[in-house]
Write an enzyme that holds these catalytic residues in place. Sequence first.
Site: not given
Length: 437
Positions: A13, A16, A40-41, A228
């Site tokens: 988180d 990125k 979750g980008h 991650q």
Amino acid sequence: MPAACVIGLQWGDEAKGKLVDLLAPDHDSVVRYQGGANAGHTVVCGDQTYKLHHVPSGILHPGVQNYITPGVVIEPTTMLKELEGLEARGIDPRSNLMISERAHLVMPWHLLEDQVMNRLVVQGENIGTTLRGIGPCYRDKVGRNFAFRMIDLLQPDLAERIATIAEAKKSLLIGMGAKDLAEQLDATAINTAARRWSEQLGPLIGDTTNDLLDELDAGKRLLMEGAQGSLLDIDHGTYPFVTSSNSSGVGICSGSGVPSRWIRRVIGVAKAYSTRVGGGPFPTELNDETGEKIRKIGREYGTTTGRPRRCGWFDAVAVRYTTRLSGVDALALMMMDVLSHFDSINVCVAYDIDGERVERFPCDAAKLRRAKPIFETHSGWDVDVTGARTLSDLPQKAHDYLARISQLVGVPVEIVSVGPDRVQTIFADRARLLSMN
Ligand code: IMP
């Protein structure tokens, strides 16, 4: 510069996705090489927010090719939803996306197994997975007999294999005391879904490994997108409170098939403070009003699960470790705007473990759990920095903070983020960052 990489240096988180989206136009291709829908980008572009789970964060740039390579695990229902969501917003992800035939599928039984495993307690705590079937899928990949790869969606024996494995998985679930979940497994329904997966995802399947090698030979520029964070790495993270892939820099080559000799630039991404979701040791965690304040201002809730993130001060011991582990040579410090709201800011420079000063990150979770942070206190800057567009727009105290982080971690801060939008990103020298080889 053949391959540049964006790697998370904390527990995920770190934003990125924002950085990959920003750097994508300077590259020919963006490559997702590990993890799955646990990621979750988030990419914010004007009034539009895109949340990507599998699809690489270069997808918003039509001229950039996007690859999902063998190290990624794909949950096909989520993947199709993600593609449909992009299509509904006028993006054509099918025109610039290829999925490796070698990438593994997260099957419906993996989601159920994740639920059962997640009920278990390890070292007195729950791992607290994202329940996306990640661990069970990677376990079957290594085990081989029960694994499905993208290429298998195109094989004539697909239905037969699904029926056989679904039966075996039912018995396993019952053996694990989860008869209720076993009853949810319906081979006929899975086969119906799998036909849809084949039809819809089949045209995207290709040989990403050879295509990427061809791109490198042709002098193309790749951007490798880590998912991650390095502290969640299966081999080098805070095991067993980790994810099931190599989420530090060590996973780039194995996950993508890109040989290490092509990797010239590694950008490590860290927040200006720390967060973690799920279980596991977190030495600088703040279980108080300050932690709550960081969570509120930083909107620290999981993109994938919505869970509130645990929040704490920046841990230079941990980030120095992951900077070295992931081969980072430039640091991107994110969420600097969140720290504007604090009178004083702490940075952990060492741990006290059983009365001894420790500056080397212990990988043993039990030892890390006993670590008490030794803090250094900095005064806050009390200035809204969300409008800063160059380093000179930042107040002196923010500069002092950046300089100290850089000194503690051992690499220069080259990028500073002061808000979620693309424009709220300051590059010390973008051309220099991207031209080094
Ligand atoms: P899993 O990857 O779903 O098996 O979850 C294992 C651990 O990694 C849990 O503590 C999760 O909360 C954490 N985790 C997995 N993916 C992410 C991510 O993208 N960001 C932050 N934490 C994650």
